[in-house]
Write a protein that holds these residues in place. Structure first.
Motif, short mmCIF file in Angstrom:
data_model
loop_
_atom_site.label_atom_id
_atom_site.label_comp_id
_atom_site.label_asym_id
_atom_site.label_seq_id
_atom_site.Cartn_x
_atom_site.Cartn_y
_atom_site.Cartn_z
N SER A 41 -98.21 10.33 37.08
CA SER A 41 -98.41 11.53 36.52
C SER A 41 -99.61 12.06 36.09
O SER A 41 -100.17 13.15 36.42
CB SER A 41 -97.48 11.71 35.39
OG SER A 41 -95.99 11.60 35.80
N LYS A 98 -94.54 13.59 30.07
CA LYS A 98 -93.26 14.29 29.98
C LYS A 98 -93.70 15.78 29.53
O LYS A 98 -93.07 17.02 29.90
CB LYS A 98 -92.29 13.51 29.26
CG LYS A 98 -90.82 14.18 29.21
CD LYS A 98 -89.88 13.38 28.39
CE LYS A 98 -88.42 13.99 28.35
NZ LYS A 98 -87.65 13.15 27.65
N LYS A 101 -95.35 17.93 31.87
CA LYS A 101 -94.21 18.56 32.96
C LYS A 101 -93.53 19.80 32.36
O LYS A 101 -93.35 20.78 33.16
CB LYS A 101 -93.31 17.54 33.36
CG LYS A 101 -93.84 16.59 34.40
CD LYS A 101 -92.99 15.42 34.77
CE LYS A 101 -93.56 14.40 35.61
NZ LYS A 101 -92.53 13.29 35.85
N TRP A 102 -93.10 19.59 31.16
CA TRP A 102 -92.45 20.84 30.34
C TRP A 102 -93.17 21.83 30.29
O TRP A 102 -92.78 22.94 30.68
CB TRP A 102 -91.71 20.46 29.08
CG TRP A 102 -90.44 19.60 29.41
CD1 TRP A 102 -90.32 18.40 29.47
CD2 TRP A 102 -89.26 20.31 29.61
NE1 TRP A 102 -89.04 17.92 29.64
CE2 TRP A 102 -88.19 19.13 29.65
CE3 TRP A 102 -88.83 21.71 29.96
CZ2 TRP A 102 -86.93 19.47 30.23
CZ3 TRP A 102 -87.43 21.89 29.96
CH2 TRP A 102 -86.57 20.77 30.10
#
Length: 117
Positions: A41, A98, A101-102
């Motif tokens: 990522s 994470k 990404k949000w």
């Protein structure tokens, strides 16, 4: 050796989106790189920025050459964008993938809704 044509076609699509809309090539590159890039990522976001930078430079040069850019209007955004880019780079390793990404999904959603209204 795997064919490089999918990457070239994806790059062409991202460049076309960037040139037509004045941005957005990164939104094309990110899902493509996440699918075919075999990147983690964090590497994904950094690679996307590295790829989109020259694409944006070419688009900006074309706008400038064709007389479609207003420097007086762009400069205040450029100053803030440079500062934000520096700050984002400093925070790069401190925000979880994470959450990134949000945040990105929320930004895309907000931009899409604003564009339609």
């Amino acid at each position: 050796m795997a064919s490089k044509w999918p990457a070239r076609i994806a790059g062409g699509a991202a460049g076309l989106a960037n040139g037509l809309f004045g941005g957005g090539g990164g939104m094309v590159f990110l899902p493509i790189l996440s699918r075919w890039g075999n990147l983690k990522s964090r590497q994904l976001y950094a690679t996307c920025v590295a790829v989109i930078f020259p694409v944006c430079a070419v688009s900006a040069a074309m706008y400038l050459w064709r007389g479609g850019m207003n420097w007086a209007s762009a400069l205040p955004y450029l100053a803030g964008g440079l500062l934000g880019g520096w700050l984002g780079g400093k925070l790069y390793g401190r925000v979880s993938a994470k959450i990134l990404k949000w945040i990105f999904a929320a930004f895309l959603f907000y931009a899409g809704v604003r564009y339609l209204l």
